[in-house]
Every structure is written in C-alpha cells, then in structure tokens.
Design a protein around this motif. Sequence first.
Motif, short mmCIF file in Angstrom:
data_model
loop_
_atom_site.label_atom_id
_atom_site.label_comp_id
_atom_site.label_asym_id
_atom_site.label_seq_id
_atom_site.Cartn_x
_atom_site.Cartn_y
_atom_site.Cartn_z
N CYS A 96 0.84 -1.18 0.00
CA CYS A 96 0.00 0.00 0.00
C CYS A 96 0.89 1.24 0.00
O CYS A 96 1.83 1.34 0.79
N VAL A 97 0.60 2.19 -0.88
CA VAL A 97 1.36 3.44 -0.97
C VAL A 97 0.40 4.59 -0.64
O VAL A 97 -0.59 4.80 -1.32
N ALA A 98 0.70 5.32 0.43
CA ALA A 98 -0.17 6.40 0.88
C ALA A 98 -0.02 7.66 0.02
O ALA A 98 -0.99 8.36 -0.23
N SER A 99 1.20 7.96 -0.39
CA SER A 99 1.48 9.12 -1.24
C SER A 99 2.57 8.73 -2.22
O SER A 99 3.39 7.85 -1.92
N PRO A 100 2.62 9.35 -3.40
CA PRO A 100 3.52 8.88 -4.47
C PRO A 100 4.98 8.74 -4.04
O PRO A 100 5.51 9.56 -3.28
N ILE A 101 5.61 7.66 -4.53
CA ILE A 101 7.03 7.40 -4.28
C ILE A 101 7.77 7.55 -5.60
O ILE A 101 7.43 6.89 -6.59
N ASN A 102 8.76 8.42 -5.62
CA ASN A 102 9.60 8.61 -6.80
C ASN A 102 11.05 8.66 -6.36
O ASN A 102 11.44 9.52 -5.58
N HIS A 144 8.90 4.42 -9.37
CA HIS A 144 7.80 5.37 -9.50
C HIS A 144 6.51 4.64 -9.17
O HIS A 144 6.05 3.78 -9.93
N LEU A 145 5.92 4.96 -8.02
CA LEU A 145 4.68 4.33 -7.59
C LEU A 145 3.68 5.41 -7.20
O LEU A 145 3.96 6.25 -6.33
N ALA A 146 2.50 5.41 -7.83
CA ALA A 146 1.44 6.35 -7.47
C ALA A 146 0.77 5.86 -6.18
O ALA A 146 0.96 4.72 -5.75
N ALA A 147 0.01 6.73 -5.55
CA ALA A 147 -0.74 6.33 -4.37
C ALA A 147 -1.70 5.21 -4.73
O ALA A 147 -2.29 5.19 -5.82
N GLY A 148 -1.84 4.25 -3.83
CA GLY A 148 -2.71 3.11 -4.07
C GLY A 148 -1.99 1.80 -3.79
O GLY A 148 -0.92 1.79 -3.15
N GLN A 173 -1.15 -5.42 11.68
CA GLN A 173 -1.48 -4.02 11.44
C GLN A 173 -1.10 -3.65 10.01
O GLN A 173 0.07 -3.53 9.68
N GLN A 174 -2.07 -3.43 9.14
CA GLN A 174 -1.76 -3.06 7.77
C GLN A 174 -1.28 -1.62 7.72
O GLN A 174 -1.93 -0.73 8.25
N THR A 175 -0.17 -1.37 7.07
CA THR A 175 0.40 -0.03 6.94
C THR A 175 0.66 0.29 5.48
O THR A 175 0.71 -0.58 4.62
N CYS A 176 0.88 1.59 5.22
CA CYS A 176 1.15 2.06 3.87
C CYS A 176 2.44 2.86 3.86
O CYS A 176 2.74 3.56 4.84
N SER A 177 3.16 2.79 2.77
CA SER A 177 4.39 3.58 2.63
C SER A 177 4.07 5.02 2.28
O SER A 177 3.12 5.31 1.56
N LYS A 178 4.89 5.94 2.80
CA LYS A 178 4.68 7.36 2.61
C LYS A 178 5.82 7.92 1.77
O LYS A 178 6.99 7.86 2.17
N GLY A 179 5.51 8.49 0.63
CA GLY A 179 6.53 9.07 -0.23
C GLY A 179 7.13 10.31 0.39
O GLY A 179 6.53 10.98 1.24
N SER A 180 8.34 10.65 -0.05
CA SER A 180 9.04 11.81 0.50
C SER A 180 8.51 13.11 -0.11
O SER A 180 7.88 13.08 -1.18
#
Length: 405
Positions: A188-194, A203-207, A398-405
């Motif tokens: 799970c990606v909370a905000s875009p990762i680049n 490059h991963l979009a939120a989702g 606990q399901q978590t999501c990654s947060k982009g910088s």
Amino acid sequence: MASVLLLAFGVVVVSGGALAVIAAWDVASSVKPGVHLNHVAPGASQADPTAVDVSAIGGGVNLLITGTDTRTGQGAAFSSNADLTSSSGAGHNDVTMLLHISQNHQSVSVISFPRDLMIAVPACAHPDGGTYASSSRVILNSTLARGGLSCVVLSIEKLTGLQIPFAAQISFAGVTAMSDAVGGVTVCVASPINDLYTNPPLHLAAGEHTIVGGEALSFLRSRHGVGDGSDLGRISNQQVFLGALARKVEGGGMLANPITLFSLAKAATNNMILSDTLTDPITLVQIALALKDTGLENMIFLQYPTVVDPSDVNRVVPEKAGAGILNAALVADALLRLSGAPGRAAVGSATASPSPVASASAMSTPNVPPASASPTTAPNSPADALFPSTIIGQSTAQQTCSKGS
C-alpha cells in the motif's frame, strides 16, 4: 528480506514422507559452502543427516540476516550505474536484521539495525587473513567488509547481549530472485514514491501495487523516495513490505503449497550465503516450523532505538534507555508488544483493522524479567513486554502504507 528468507525455509513443512526426503536432499544439492561463525563450534545446531526430522526446532532461535550492497556479480546494470556508489567484494551490510523466535514459538520479532549506527565492535578475523582489533566506535554497515558475516554477528551479539548461532547474507540479485519466487507482494502506498537513485528507478502512485523482481528490490532499497529520505525512513518502508509479505503467506496458504515452498527454498539456497549452521536443509525446515503457529498479532517488526550522534548528525547511536529495555526483553525472552506509531515512512492504512497492541498509557515501561535471565531457562509463557512509544515499528496484523518523501 527476513520474511522472504523464512518462507524459503518451509520447503518440506507439509510435504511429508518420501517427498520430504527428496525435496530436502535436492535443496541440499544447491547449498553453497557455509560461512563459519567464529564463536560457534563447528557443526553446532546441525540436524542429523541420516534422519529427516520435520518437527519444529527445539527452543528459541536467533538468526541474523544481512543484505550486502556489493556490485560484484550483480550484473552490468549495477556495475555501471553512475547514480549508485560502487561497492565491490563483500560490500557493506546496508541491511542488518535479527530474527528472534521465542522459546515457546509464540512470539516472533524482526529487529532492524540502522546502517549508520555507531557501535562498539569486538575483534574480528578477516576472511582473507589477519584480524581487525576491537574498537569503541565503528559504523555498523562496515562490519561485513571488516570481517565477513561472522563479524556482523559478533557485533550484534555485543550490542544486544544475545547469542546468535544462525546467519545469512543476501545480495541484490538474491532479493530479486526471492521476490520472483514468492510471486510478488502487494504493498500500500499512501502518497507517491519517486526515487531516481534506485536501480531501476522507482515510481509508484498512491494506491496498491503488486511489486516483484527489480521493482521489489528498488522498493526495499529506496531511501530518497520515502519518508524523510533517511535510512531510518527506509527501515519503516521495508517493514511495510515485510508485513504485507507475512500477511500474504498467512492468508494465501503458501505454507500448504509444497511447490511454492520448494521454489522458495531453491531460490534461497541458490542466492544466499549461509552460516554453516544453516547449510543442512533440515535445520532450515525446523526453523520454519517454529513459525507455523505464531499468529500475525505476535509477529512484530521494530527499529533498534537510536538518537542522532552528537558528534556527527549523519550518524546515529543507541538510545540508551530504549536500547536497554529492548535488549533486556530479548534476553529474557519476553513477549514483545509495541505501543508506538510506525516509523518515518509508514502510516496506518485507513482500511486496516485496529491494532491488537495495547495503548501506550497502559504501561510506561515493559514488564520484563531481569536482563540476566537466560533465554534457555525462559518460562513457557514469557512475561509480556509492552514497549514505550519511543520504540517504533509495526505488528504484522497491522496493515500499513508507505509514505513518499
């Protein structure tokens, strides 16, 4: 990486009978010569090669996993990429994790040690001859080059007070192969990762994204693309991946699929350097069986407690109070519980179920037996250690999501 390694250990968990024997010896044929850990007697903890005992290993387990950044043998993409700092030979242990399974197999923790952690290290024999003297101040990720896998183990033993009889080392190519073997992991990606500094660029979009192969490697290695761009952020991002992987195993019945387990074990033995205490496939299976009934709520990933190094803002040192609490809990074989939030590059998923961990207000310090207690004499039901909120990480439940910088 820890969960990927553990999956690979399960090749004969459910195979049974003749298939177990065939699978065990076929996997054994792909095992490379093991690395001897200098403090472990030769042949210690090895299973009897004349018998196939597929029961869980007796007692607890401490297994160190290190990921090397070496470019040697990793293909042309890693030997010529100008964005990546070159590292040859053994490389640096950019990932250092400790798997701790409790004596009664009801609790599992994976502790990540920051690569930039400044620690005291013991004398280490270099694999090519000679000895590095002990030192009161060495950066952790230099210990692999300093004295090989054994030196990393000795250094973490000195830091934590634990005895670690098992160890494994994996490279970039190994991580890619293992992610292929597991069939990808949905994160799970909370905000875009680049991140342009990984190879390949990430490059991963939120989702939600199912990542595999080189993309999985880039996700695990990403630093500039997650959190605050630090190694500490990278650790929590890796924990998002490992938690998702563990839930996939639990929910997808992978431990009941001999074909999948076999491919994982082959990928592990083909792509890892193991300590000589792990080169017998039966030992690998016995460790895997110790995890079978733990449950997601009793498997946690946490970061070793640190603070900024007063003499170098680019380094960290152990946070004395938190490190003392964690070390005592590990040595006492306590049931570890988190009360704090995930790390810098992780956030709770909006769709995740409530964490089974008690609130921080329930206890300010963990109820841990004295640090002098021996793990070999720990009770069948170890004391519950609820950590203060300064010790961060996440439960697998606990399901978590990654947060982009």
